[in-house]
Design an enzyme around this catalytic site. Structure first.
Site: not given
Length: 213
Positions: A58, A22, A13, A101-102, A15
């Site tokens: 977000r 983040e 991942d 990654s998100g 972040d």
């Protein structure tokens, strides 16, 4: 471009794993909405809300942030301790490193190659007239997307899933970690630590090196 064949594959991942930050919170700071976005990110990482729904809400808070702000955001990104050492160790042993990654390509496209990562995938922020629109371009990289990336990259590199390692911290990493030969909870939320094959306590990615095949 397909990956060359490799002995094994490590997928991280981004972040709070590959990097300390983040990124969505750093971008939100540019819109003076950092605290609201930080609270929503924490809930998503704990698995309390659907990741894709949370991400869209977000990102909507980022509407109007100028693209020029990304230089300031990049200046604040800090690689996690041991990140470069882990990547170098993987390469020394004939492995490959992927990051899924998100977060966002707008940041990862600079950070990943600077750390020697071989392949990466993330979300893309929609923009128009030099500013973010508050939307996401294309399909969201969520838990299923992360697991799919691991499987795809392993196949391209000729690596059996049993010779893959997935490293993550949040609920949206769990499916990727379950698909891998070894799932490593790193700097992780309690639900992730409970389901991982192994938990790395110190926030130092070099601690993963002894786990490499």
């Amino acid at each position: 471009m397909p990956l060359p064949r490799a002995r094994f594959l490590v997928v991280l991942d981004a972040d709070s794993t590959l990097i300390r930050n983040e990124v969505i919170e750093l971008i939100a700071d540019e819109a003076h909405r950092g605290s609201e976005v930080a609270a929503a990110t924490e809930a998503a990482m704990r698995g309390e809300v659907d990741f894709a729904t949370s991400l869209r809400s977000r990102v909507a808070q980022l509407e109007g942030v100028p693209l020029g702000a990304f230089a300031r955001v990049l200046a604040r990104v800090e690689p996690t301790a041991g990140a470069q050492a882990l990547v170098a160790a993987v390469h020394d042993r004939g492995g490959r490193v992927g990051v899924v990654s998100g977060g966002f390509h707008e940041i990862l496209d600079t950070v990943a190659p600077s750390l020697g990562v071989d392949v990466w995938r993330a979300n893309r922020l929609a923009a128009a007239d030099g500013a973010l629109t508050g939307g996401v371009d294309g399909a969201i990289v969520d838990a299923d997307g992360k697991a799919a990336a691991l499987s795809e990259w392993a196949a391209e590199a000729g690596v059996a899933l049993s010779r893959t390692i997935a490293i993550g911290d949040g609920a949206n990493d769990l499916r990727m970690m379950a698909a891998a030969g070894l799932g490593v909870a790193f700097n992780a939320k309690p639900a992730v630590r409970a389901q991982a094959d192994i938990v790395v306590g110190p926030v130092d990615l070099s601690q993963v090196i002894p786990l490499l095949p």
